[in-house]
Design an enzyme around this catalytic site. Structure first.
Site: not given
Length: 419
Positions: A127, A204, A207, A230, A373
């Site tokens: 991202h 990261d 997700q 999220k 992104c």
């Protein structure tokens, strides 16, 4: 005697999400844009309202009852996040506005230690939030960026990564689950390899934290970032996990109130972590709301959420694979829906993803269209943009059916134009 239909998590929780009970453009809302942001249960909405109606006061600075209650709720949310990702200590959880700010915090504070010739290893699927801060840092320090590319199945190339990492590697930044390809990267192996060379690893997890159980101690990452919005929480709040000694070694990111020990006219001393990195009045309500979201997810059970989403993913791909016009990016799930995140990015021949999304919206179906992104990744897969349907535990097979019907209608409509 008729067998009773299986009750799913979605059946149990749909009523907790009032936003889902509406029509959009005359059709029931089918919300399949969860990778961009999730919807919020009433428990989170109530936590925000309760704070502002009953406990609204600044934290840490007051001895009166409202301030004490606000502080307890604010710091209590930190404890919940610690338990949620199994951090060793509560002070290893730093509140940030979002995952983007968390990554910038690390790049700015820890990144000052880098020198010309040091190497940062990222992936082509990152991202922009886990790319641009390192680009800026490399321009300031002379550090060199290197990139892990994709395998033939559009997954993390672990063998290439082995060839990239060396004694010059100071940082590895890797997304846990790609928001475009849906692949789940082998972060545990990446971390083990990187640590053999003395490199630090930032994960990261935007997700992954909302969709599966995460254990940062077992993972052994040096930093991990996630965004509250999220994972059923409010916008404007995220967190950085970091190993305590590493965080203590880093200088402050922002200066001001709350992050200090003593202030003089010509110098200051700083508070210990986590407060060293939380300057100014924080997002109090949002942190409390995130704590409520963590409670909500914990009560359902992350293993149950992951298992149900795997079933949905298997069904989604079964239906999409029947549409010959589609090109789906990233690896296919296995028969049980495992092996990838609960999302599908795709193109449909000459039909622009934005046109697909517009037609689907007219049928009440919300998906995402664009580069998500991940512009460098889209160049790698030779797609200007993609359409993306992303699932969460409150989605149903019936919603997938409605999406697929509308998608076929849209492709047929544009096929008539292009045909």
């Amino acid at each position: 005697m008729l067998a009773l239909e299986k009750t799913t998590i979605a059946d149990q929780v749909r009523s907790d999400f009032p936003i889902l009970n509406q029509e959009v453009n005359g059709s029931p809302l089918v919300y399949l844009d969860n990778a961009a942001t999730s919807q919020k249960p009433t428990a989170v909405l109530q936590a925000l309202q309760d704070y502002y109606q009953q406990d609204n006061a600044n934290v840490h600075r007051g001895v009166h009852t409202l301030s004490a209650r606000a502080t307890d709720a604010y710091e209590g949310a930190r404890d919940k996040i610690q338990a949620f990702i199994n951090a060793a200590r509560r002070e290893e959880i730093i509140y940030t506005r979002n995952a983007t700010e968390a990554i910038n915090l690390v790049a700015h504070a820890w990144g000052q230690t880098l020198q010309a010739g040091d190497e940062i290893v990222l992936t082509v699927m990152e991202h922009h939030s886990n790319l641009i801060p390192w680009q800026i840092l490399s321009q300031k320090t002379g550090a060199v960026l290197k990139f892990v590319e994709l395998t033939e199945t559009q997954e993390f190339d672990l063998e290439q990564f082995r060839s990239l990492v060396s004694d010059k590697t100071k940082l590895v930044g890797v997304v846990h689950a790609s928001n475009t390809l849906g692949c789940i990267n082998p972060v545990e192996e990446v971390i083990t390899i990187a640590h053999q060379y003395g490199a630090k690893v930032l994960v990261d997890a935007c997700q992954s934290v909302p969709h599966m159980a995460i254990d940062v101690q077992a993972m052994d990452c040096d930093w991990l970032v996630a965004s509250g919005h999220k994972m059923c929480g409010p916008t404007g709040i995220g967190f950085l996990y970091g190993k305590r000694d590493l965080l203590r070694s880093m200088p402050p990111f922002l200066g001001g109130g709350e992050m200090i020990a003593d202030v003089f006219l010509d110098h200051s001393t700083y508070a210990d972590v986590p407060h060293k990195f939380e300057a100014g009045t924080p997002a109090i309500a949002e942190a409390i709301g995130l704590g409520a979201a963590v409670d909500y997810l914990t009560n359902i059970g992350m293993d149950k959420i992951h298992a149900y989403e795997a079933e949905l993913t298997a069904y989604l791909f079964q239906q999409l694979n029947k549409i010959p016009e589609l090109k789906i990016y990233g690896p296919q799930p296995d028969a049980k829906g495992e092996g990838r995140a609960a999302l599908a990015s795709f193109t449909a021949g000459e039909v622009h993803p934005h046109d697909l999304s517009t037609i689907l919206d007219q049928a009440g179906v919300a998906i995402r269209a664009g580069h998500h992104c991940t512009q460098p990744l889209h160049r790698c897969i030779k797609a200007q943009s993609t359409a993306r349907a992303s699932l969460y535990f409150y989605n149903t097979q019936a919603e997938i059916d409605a999406f697929v019907v509308s998608l076929k209608d849209a492709i047929e409509f544009f096929g008539g134009i292009f045909g």
